[in-house]
Design a protein around this motif. Structure first.
Motif, PDB file in Angstrom:
ATOM      1  N   MET A   1     122.949   5.841  48.403  1.00  0.00           N
ATOM      2  CA  MET A   1     121.946   6.609  47.697  1.00  0.00           C
ATOM      3  C   MET A   1     121.091   5.684  46.828  1.00  0.00           C
ATOM      4  O   MET A   1     119.880   5.852  46.768  1.00  0.00           O
ATOM      5  CB  MET A   1     122.646   7.681  46.857  1.00  0.00           C
ATOM      6  CG  MET A   1     121.713   8.644  46.218  1.00  0.00           C
ATOM      7  SD  MET A   1     120.924   9.628  47.503  1.00  0.00           S
ATOM      8  CE  MET A   1     120.065  10.784  46.568  1.00  0.00           C
ATOM      9  N   LYS A   2     121.739   4.722  46.162  1.00  0.00           N
ATOM     10  CA  LYS A   2     120.989   3.799  45.311  1.00  0.00           C
ATOM     11  C   LYS A   2     120.042   2.942  46.142  1.00  0.00           C
ATOM     12  O   LYS A   2     118.915   2.663  45.720  1.00  0.00           O
ATOM     13  CB  LYS A   2     121.941   2.901  44.525  1.00  0.00           C
ATOM     14  CG  LYS A   2     122.700   3.616  43.440  1.00  0.00           C
ATOM     15  CD  LYS A   2     123.606   2.645  42.700  1.00  0.00           C
ATOM     16  CE  LYS A   2     124.440   3.352  41.665  1.00  0.00           C
ATOM     17  NZ  LYS A   2     125.327   2.437  40.945  1.00  0.00           N
ATOM     18  N   THR A   3     120.484   2.550  47.312  1.00  0.00           N
ATOM     19  CA  THR A   3     119.653   1.723  48.186  1.00  0.00           C
ATOM     20  C   THR A   3     118.419   2.499  48.636  1.00  0.00           C
ATOM     21  O   THR A   3     117.311   1.972  48.630  1.00  0.00           O
ATOM     22  CB  THR A   3     120.459   1.264  49.416  1.00  0.00           C
ATOM     23  OG1 THR A   3     121.631   0.590  48.981  1.00  0.00           O
ATOM     24  CG2 THR A   3     119.636   0.347  50.295  1.00  0.00           C
ATOM     25  N   LEU A   4     118.596   3.736  49.008  1.00  0.00           N
ATOM     26  CA  LEU A   4     117.483   4.579  49.426  1.00  0.00           C
ATOM     27  C   LEU A   4     116.479   4.745  48.287  1.00  0.00           C
ATOM     28  O   LEU A   4     115.268   4.626  48.498  1.00  0.00           O
ATOM     29  CB  LEU A   4     117.992   5.943  49.887  1.00  0.00           C
ATOM     30  CG  LEU A   4     116.923   6.941  50.324  1.00  0.00           C
ATOM     31  CD1 LEU A   4     116.154   6.401  51.524  1.00  0.00           C
ATOM     32  CD2 LEU A   4     117.554   8.280  50.653  1.00  0.00           C
ATOM     33  N   LEU A   5     116.954   4.988  47.093  1.00  0.00           N
ATOM     34  CA  LEU A   5     116.093   5.136  45.933  1.00  0.00           C
ATOM     35  C   LEU A   5     115.329   3.842  45.651  1.00  0.00           C
ATOM     36  O   LEU A   5     114.133   3.864  45.361  1.00  0.00           O
ATOM     37  CB  LEU A   5     116.913   5.545  44.707  1.00  0.00           C
ATOM     38  CG  LEU A   5     116.126   5.772  43.420  1.00  0.00           C
ATOM     39  CD1 LEU A   5     115.097   6.872  43.616  1.00  0.00           C
ATOM     40  CD2 LEU A   5     117.072   6.139  42.298  1.00  0.00           C
ATOM     41  N   THR A   6     115.981   2.720  45.774  1.00  0.00           N
ATOM     42  CA  THR A   6     115.344   1.421  45.548  1.00  0.00           C
ATOM     43  C   THR A   6     114.242   1.175  46.579  1.00  0.00           C
ATOM     44  O   THR A   6     113.146   0.739  46.233  1.00  0.00           O
ATOM     45  CB  THR A   6     116.387   0.290  45.613  1.00  0.00           C
ATOM     46  OG1 THR A   6     117.405   0.549  44.642  1.00  0.00           O
ATOM     47  CG2 THR A   6     115.760  -1.049  45.343  1.00  0.00           C
ATOM     48  N   LEU A   8     112.588   3.425  48.393  1.00  0.00           N
ATOM     49  CA  LEU A   8     111.485   4.363  48.173  1.00  0.00           C
ATOM     50  C   LEU A   8     110.650   3.974  46.959  1.00  0.00           C
ATOM     51  O   LEU A   8     109.419   4.083  46.984  1.00  0.00           O
ATOM     52  CB  LEU A   8     112.020   5.783  48.020  1.00  0.00           C
ATOM     53  CG  LEU A   8     112.593   6.409  49.281  1.00  0.00           C
ATOM     54  CD1 LEU A   8     113.185   7.781  48.968  1.00  0.00           C
ATOM     55  CD2 LEU A   8     111.549   6.514  50.366  1.00  0.00           C
ATOM     56  N   SER A   9     111.278   3.515  45.913  1.00  0.00           N
ATOM     57  CA  SER A   9     110.552   3.083  44.716  1.00  0.00           C
ATOM     58  C   SER A   9     109.684   1.866  45.019  1.00  0.00           C
ATOM     59  O   SER A   9     108.523   1.791  44.593  1.00  0.00           O
ATOM     60  CB  SER A   9     111.521   2.741  43.584  1.00  0.00           C
ATOM     61  OG  SER A   9     112.241   3.878  43.203  1.00  0.00           O
ATOM     62  N   ALA A  10     110.220   0.918  45.760  1.00  0.00           N
ATOM     63  CA  ALA A  10     109.464  -0.275  46.124  1.00  0.00           C
ATOM     64  C   ALA A  10     108.278   0.093  47.019  1.00  0.00           C
ATOM     65  O   ALA A  10     107.175  -0.434  46.847  1.00  0.00           O
ATOM     66  CB  ALA A  10     110.373  -1.276  46.827  1.00  0.00           C
ATOM     67  N   ALA A  11     108.486   0.990  47.944  1.00  0.00           N
ATOM     68  CA  ALA A  11     107.409   1.418  48.834  1.00  0.00           C
ATOM     69  C   ALA A  11     106.306   2.129  48.051  1.00  0.00           C
ATOM     70  O   ALA A  11     105.116   1.906  48.296  1.00  0.00           O
ATOM     71  CB  ALA A  11     107.947   2.331  49.930  1.00  0.00           C
ATOM     72  N   ALA A  12     106.677   2.956  47.102  1.00  0.00           N
ATOM     73  CA  ALA A  12     105.688   3.659  46.286  1.00  0.00           C
ATOM     74  C   ALA A  12     104.888   2.678  45.433  1.00  0.00           C
ATOM     75  O   ALA A  12     103.668   2.795  45.316  1.00  0.00           O
ATOM     76  CB  ALA A  12     106.379   4.691  45.399  1.00  0.00           C
ATOM     77  N   LEU A  13     105.543   1.702  44.882  1.00  0.00           N
ATOM     78  CA  LEU A  13     104.862   0.701  44.059  1.00  0.00           C
ATOM     79  C   LEU A  13     103.893  -0.125  44.891  1.00  0.00           C
ATOM     80  O   LEU A  13     102.757  -0.352  44.500  1.00  0.00           O
ATOM     81  CB  LEU A  13     105.888  -0.216  43.387  1.00  0.00           C
ATOM     82  CG  LEU A  13     105.302  -1.338  42.533  1.00  0.00           C
ATOM     83  CD1 LEU A  13     104.508  -0.771  41.369  1.00  0.00           C
ATOM     84  CD2 LEU A  13     106.397  -2.240  42.025  1.00  0.00           C
TER      85      LEU A  13
END
Length: 62
Positions: A1-6, A8-13
């Motif tokens: 779950m943490k990897t997915l969040l990381t 997605l956050s990087a992609a959004a940035l």
């Protein structure tokens, strides 16, 4: 779950940074304000520049 969040956050940035870099207008110019509204600038000098496939140098000074 943490990897997915990381990921997605990087992609959004990265998408946010690339979107801002694509603007061909100087920040705060009349052309920039119109583009942010989804419109084209109506100033005669900007209209002429747009027809020539350029950006108005008078309104978008570097």
């Amino acid at each position: 779950m943490k990897t997915l969040l990381t990921v997605l956050s990087a992609a959004a940035l990265m998408s946010t940074l690339s979107f801002g870099a694509d603007s061909k207008y100087k920040e705060g110019s009349c052309c920039d304000k119109a583009a942010k509204k989804g419109e084209k600038c109506a100033h005669p000098c900007c209209v002429d520049a747009e027809k020539a496939g350029k950006v108005c140098e008078k309104c978008n000074k570097k």
